[in-house]
Design a protein around this motif. Structure first.
Motif, PDB file in Angstrom:
ATOM      1  N   ALA A 117      63.381 -24.737  98.111  1.00  0.00           N
ATOM      2  CA  ALA A 117      62.280 -25.098  97.214  1.00  0.00           C
ATOM      3  C   ALA A 117      61.712 -26.468  97.602  1.00  0.00           C
ATOM      4  O   ALA A 117      60.494 -26.675  97.576  1.00  0.00           O
ATOM      5  CB  ALA A 117      62.762 -25.093  95.766  1.00  0.00           C
ATOM      6  N   LYS A 118      62.587 -27.393  97.997  1.00  0.00           N
ATOM      7  CA  LYS A 118      62.112 -28.724  98.415  1.00  0.00           C
ATOM      8  C   LYS A 118      61.287 -28.647  99.689  1.00  0.00           C
ATOM      9  O   LYS A 118      60.271 -29.344  99.813  1.00  0.00           O
ATOM     10  CB  LYS A 118      63.287 -29.682  98.596  1.00  0.00           C
ATOM     11  N   MET A 119      61.680 -27.816 100.638  1.00  0.00           N
ATOM     12  CA  MET A 119      60.884 -27.647 101.855  1.00  0.00           C
ATOM     13  C   MET A 119      59.492 -27.139 101.502  1.00  0.00           C
ATOM     14  O   MET A 119      58.487 -27.634 102.030  1.00  0.00           O
ATOM     15  CB  MET A 119      61.570 -26.670 102.819  1.00  0.00           C
ATOM     16  N   LEU A 120      59.428 -26.147 100.629  1.00  0.00           N
ATOM     17  CA  LEU A 120      58.135 -25.583 100.221  1.00  0.00           C
ATOM     18  C   LEU A 120      57.280 -26.642  99.530  1.00  0.00           C
ATOM     19  O   LEU A 120      56.089 -26.783  99.830  1.00  0.00           O
ATOM     20  CB  LEU A 120      58.355 -24.377  99.309  1.00  0.00           C
ATOM     21  N   ALA A 121      57.891 -27.404  98.624  1.00  0.00           N
ATOM     22  CA  ALA A 121      57.157 -28.447  97.902  1.00  0.00           C
ATOM     23  C   ALA A 121      56.672 -29.538  98.856  1.00  0.00           C
ATOM     24  O   ALA A 121      55.533 -30.021  98.724  1.00  0.00           O
ATOM     25  CB  ALA A 121      58.033 -29.044  96.800  1.00  0.00           C
ATOM     26  N   ASP A 122      57.505 -29.934  99.813  1.00  0.00           N
ATOM     27  CA  ASP A 122      57.103 -30.957 100.782  1.00  0.00           C
ATOM     28  C   ASP A 122      55.930 -30.473 101.629  1.00  0.00           C
ATOM     29  O   ASP A 122      54.998 -31.239 101.914  1.00  0.00           O
ATOM     30  CB  ASP A 122      58.271 -31.340 101.685  1.00  0.00           C
ATOM     31  N   ALA A 123      55.957 -29.219 102.054  1.00  0.00           N
ATOM     32  CA  ALA A 123      54.859 -28.664 102.854  1.00  0.00           C
ATOM     33  C   ALA A 123      53.557 -28.664 102.053  1.00  0.00           C
ATOM     34  O   ALA A 123      52.494 -29.032 102.570  1.00  0.00           O
ATOM     35  CB  ALA A 123      55.206 -27.253 103.321  1.00  0.00           C
ATOM     36  N   GLU A 124      53.637 -28.254 100.794  1.00  0.00           N
ATOM     37  CA  GLU A 124      52.444 -28.237  99.946  1.00  0.00           C
ATOM     38  C   GLU A 124      51.915 -29.652  99.722  1.00  0.00           C
ATOM     39  O   GLU A 124      50.702 -29.879  99.754  1.00  0.00           O
ATOM     40  CB  GLU A 124      52.754 -27.554  98.616  1.00  0.00           C
ATOM     41  N   ALA A 125      52.809 -30.615  99.526  1.00  0.00           N
ATOM     42  CA  ALA A 125      52.395 -32.009  99.332  1.00  0.00           C
ATOM     43  C   ALA A 125      51.734 -32.564 100.592  1.00  0.00           C
ATOM     44  O   ALA A 125      50.711 -33.270 100.502  1.00  0.00           O
ATOM     45  CB  ALA A 125      53.596 -32.865  98.933  1.00  0.00           C
ATOM     46  N   GLN A 126      52.284 -32.243 101.748  1.00  0.00           N
ATOM     47  CA  GLN A 126      51.668 -32.686 103.002  1.00  0.00           C
ATOM     48  C   GLN A 126      50.257 -32.111 103.138  1.00  0.00           C
ATOM     49  O   GLN A 126      49.325 -32.817 103.525  1.00  0.00           O
ATOM     50  CB  GLN A 126      52.521 -32.268 104.200  1.00  0.00           C
ATOM     51  N   TRP A 127      50.098 -30.829 102.814  1.00  0.00           N
ATOM     52  CA  TRP A 127      48.786 -30.194 102.939  1.00  0.00           C
ATOM     53  C   TRP A 127      47.782 -30.844 101.975  1.00  0.00           C
ATOM     54  O   TRP A 127      46.643 -31.133 102.355  1.00  0.00           O
ATOM     55  CB  TRP A 127      48.878 -28.693 102.678  1.00  0.00           C
ATOM     56  N   ARG A 128      48.213 -31.071 100.744  1.00  0.00           N
ATOM     57  CA  ARG A 128      47.305 -31.686  99.761  1.00  0.00           C
ATOM     58  C   ARG A 128      46.916 -33.107 100.166  1.00  0.00           C
ATOM     59  O   ARG A 128      45.804 -33.544  99.898  1.00  0.00           O
ATOM     60  CB  ARG A 128      47.948 -31.675  98.382  1.00  0.00           C
ATOM     61  N   LYS A 129      47.842 -33.811 100.805  1.00  0.00           N
ATOM     62  CA  LYS A 129      47.524 -35.166 101.267  1.00  0.00           C
ATOM     63  C   LYS A 129      46.449 -35.121 102.350  1.00  0.00           C
ATOM     64  O   LYS A 129      45.536 -35.941 102.358  1.00  0.00           O
ATOM     65  CB  LYS A 129      48.783 -35.857 101.788  1.00  0.00           C
ATOM     66  N   ALA A 130      46.559 -34.157 103.250  1.00  0.00           N
ATOM     67  CA  ALA A 130      45.576 -34.031 104.335  1.00  0.00           C
ATOM     68  C   ALA A 130      44.292 -33.336 103.879  1.00  0.00           C
ATOM     69  O   ALA A 130      43.236 -33.545 104.476  1.00  0.00           O
ATOM     70  CB  ALA A 130      46.189 -33.260 105.503  1.00  0.00           C
ATOM     71  N   HIS A 131      44.384 -32.514 102.847  1.00  0.00           N
ATOM     72  CA  HIS A 131      43.235 -31.730 102.351  1.00  0.00           C
ATOM     73  C   HIS A 131      43.164 -31.857 100.827  1.00  0.00           C
ATOM     74  O   HIS A 131      43.504 -30.913 100.114  1.00  0.00           O
ATOM     75  CB  HIS A 131      43.376 -30.262 102.749  1.00  0.00           C
ATOM     76  N   PRO A 132      42.743 -33.002 100.328  1.00  0.00           N
ATOM     77  CA  PRO A 132      42.781 -33.231  98.880  1.00  0.00           C
ATOM     78  C   PRO A 132      41.907 -32.277  98.063  1.00  0.00           C
ATOM     79  O   PRO A 132      42.124 -32.135  96.859  1.00  0.00           O
ATOM     80  CB  PRO A 132      42.307 -34.680  98.729  1.00  0.00           C
ATOM     81  N   ASP A 133      40.962 -31.610  98.699  1.00  0.00           N
ATOM     82  CA  ASP A 133      40.092 -30.685  97.964  1.00  0.00           C
ATOM     83  C   ASP A 133      40.678 -29.286  97.817  1.00  0.00           C
ATOM     84  O   ASP A 133      40.120 -28.458  97.105  1.00  0.00           O
ATOM     85  CB  ASP A 133      38.718 -30.587  98.644  1.00  0.00           C
ATOM     86  N   ALA A 134      41.800 -29.021  98.503  1.00  0.00           N
ATOM     87  CA  ALA A 134      42.414 -27.684  98.416  1.00  0.00           C
ATOM     88  C   ALA A 134      42.896 -27.457  96.990  1.00  0.00           C
ATOM     89  O   ALA A 134      43.621 -28.263  96.424  1.00  0.00           O
ATOM     90  CB  ALA A 134      43.559 -27.566  99.399  1.00  0.00           C
ATOM     91  N   LYS A 135      42.473 -26.361  96.396  1.00  0.00           N
ATOM     92  CA  LYS A 135      42.793 -26.092  94.994  1.00  0.00           C
ATOM     93  C   LYS A 135      44.109 -25.336  94.835  1.00  0.00           C
ATOM     94  O   LYS A 135      44.996 -25.761  94.152  1.00  0.00           O
ATOM     95  CB  LYS A 135      41.650 -25.321  94.350  1.00  0.00           C
ATOM     96  N   SER A 136      44.224 -24.200  95.468  1.00  0.00           N
ATOM     97  CA  SER A 136      45.416 -23.360  95.320  1.00  0.00           C
ATOM     98  C   SER A 136      46.159 -23.341  96.648  1.00  0.00           C
ATOM     99  O   SER A 136      45.698 -22.728  97.607  1.00  0.00           O
ATOM    100  CB  SER A 136      44.996 -21.947  94.913  1.00  0.00           C
TER     101      SER A 136
END
Length: 186
Positions: free
Chosen positions: A45-64
């Protein structure tokens, strides 16, 4: 199986040095309950959360945004062929759990092919110390001390395959330890 059942299986087979592969649970606590014969193929679960956080940091407009182990739209690194063969054999796209089961079988068959005379204890040592697994994701996957498979993850944004993690520009694209990183608890 539940985390409790997975630990019970690993404990029951520990003296025989039989490898046990978790192919269904992403429970973080399960990864901290380290057993020398227990290996976790699905991302935690932490790996998944870290990946999502990295993506949101690079793409702040990504909604889902959802991090996944596998996606039917992934076509790089022989993934197109794996997806095609899977769908021909089963009549449906490969899921994350299907990928984990496929990977566990491939891990075992590769270990045996590379060490045909090895006993169970030697295979455990191979998984921990020598194995570099072609997970069809572009970099070799290896196991952490927790038994967690280090692996790139796929990012699905707004319902479509959008990229991979570690996310370039946020983390080194080959730094698989930027995803997860649980530690064994005494």
């Amino acid at each position: 199986a539940s985390p409790k059942e997975i630990l019970a299986a690993a404990d029951a087979l520990a003296d025989a040095h039989v490898p046990v592969f978790n192919v269904s649970s992403n429970d973080d606590k399960l990864r901290t309950q380290c057993r020398p014969n227990l290996f976790h193929v699905p991302p935690s679960a932490k790996m998944l959360a870290d990946a999502e956080a990295q993506w949101r940091k690079a793409h702040p407009d990504a909604k889902s945004v959802e991090a996944r182990a596998w996606h039917e739209g992934f076509v790089k690194f022989s993934a197109r062929e794996l997806n095609r063969r899977w769908e021909e054999a089963t009549g449906r796209p490969m899921t994350d759990e299907d990928w984990a089961i496929w990977a566990a079988y491939k891990l075992v068959s590769d270990a045996i092919a590379n060490n045909p005379e090895a006993d169970a204890e030697e295979l455990l040592a191979y998984f921990h110390d020598e194995m570099e697994f072609d997970a069809v994701k572009g970099v070799f996957a290896t196991f952490r001390e927790t038994g967690q498979l280090r692996q790139p993850l796929l990012i699905v944004a707004d319902g479509k395959l959008a990229g991979e993690a570690p996310v370039r520009g946020v983390a080194d694209s080959e730094d698989l330890d930027s995803l997860g990183g649980e530690r064994c608890q005494p």
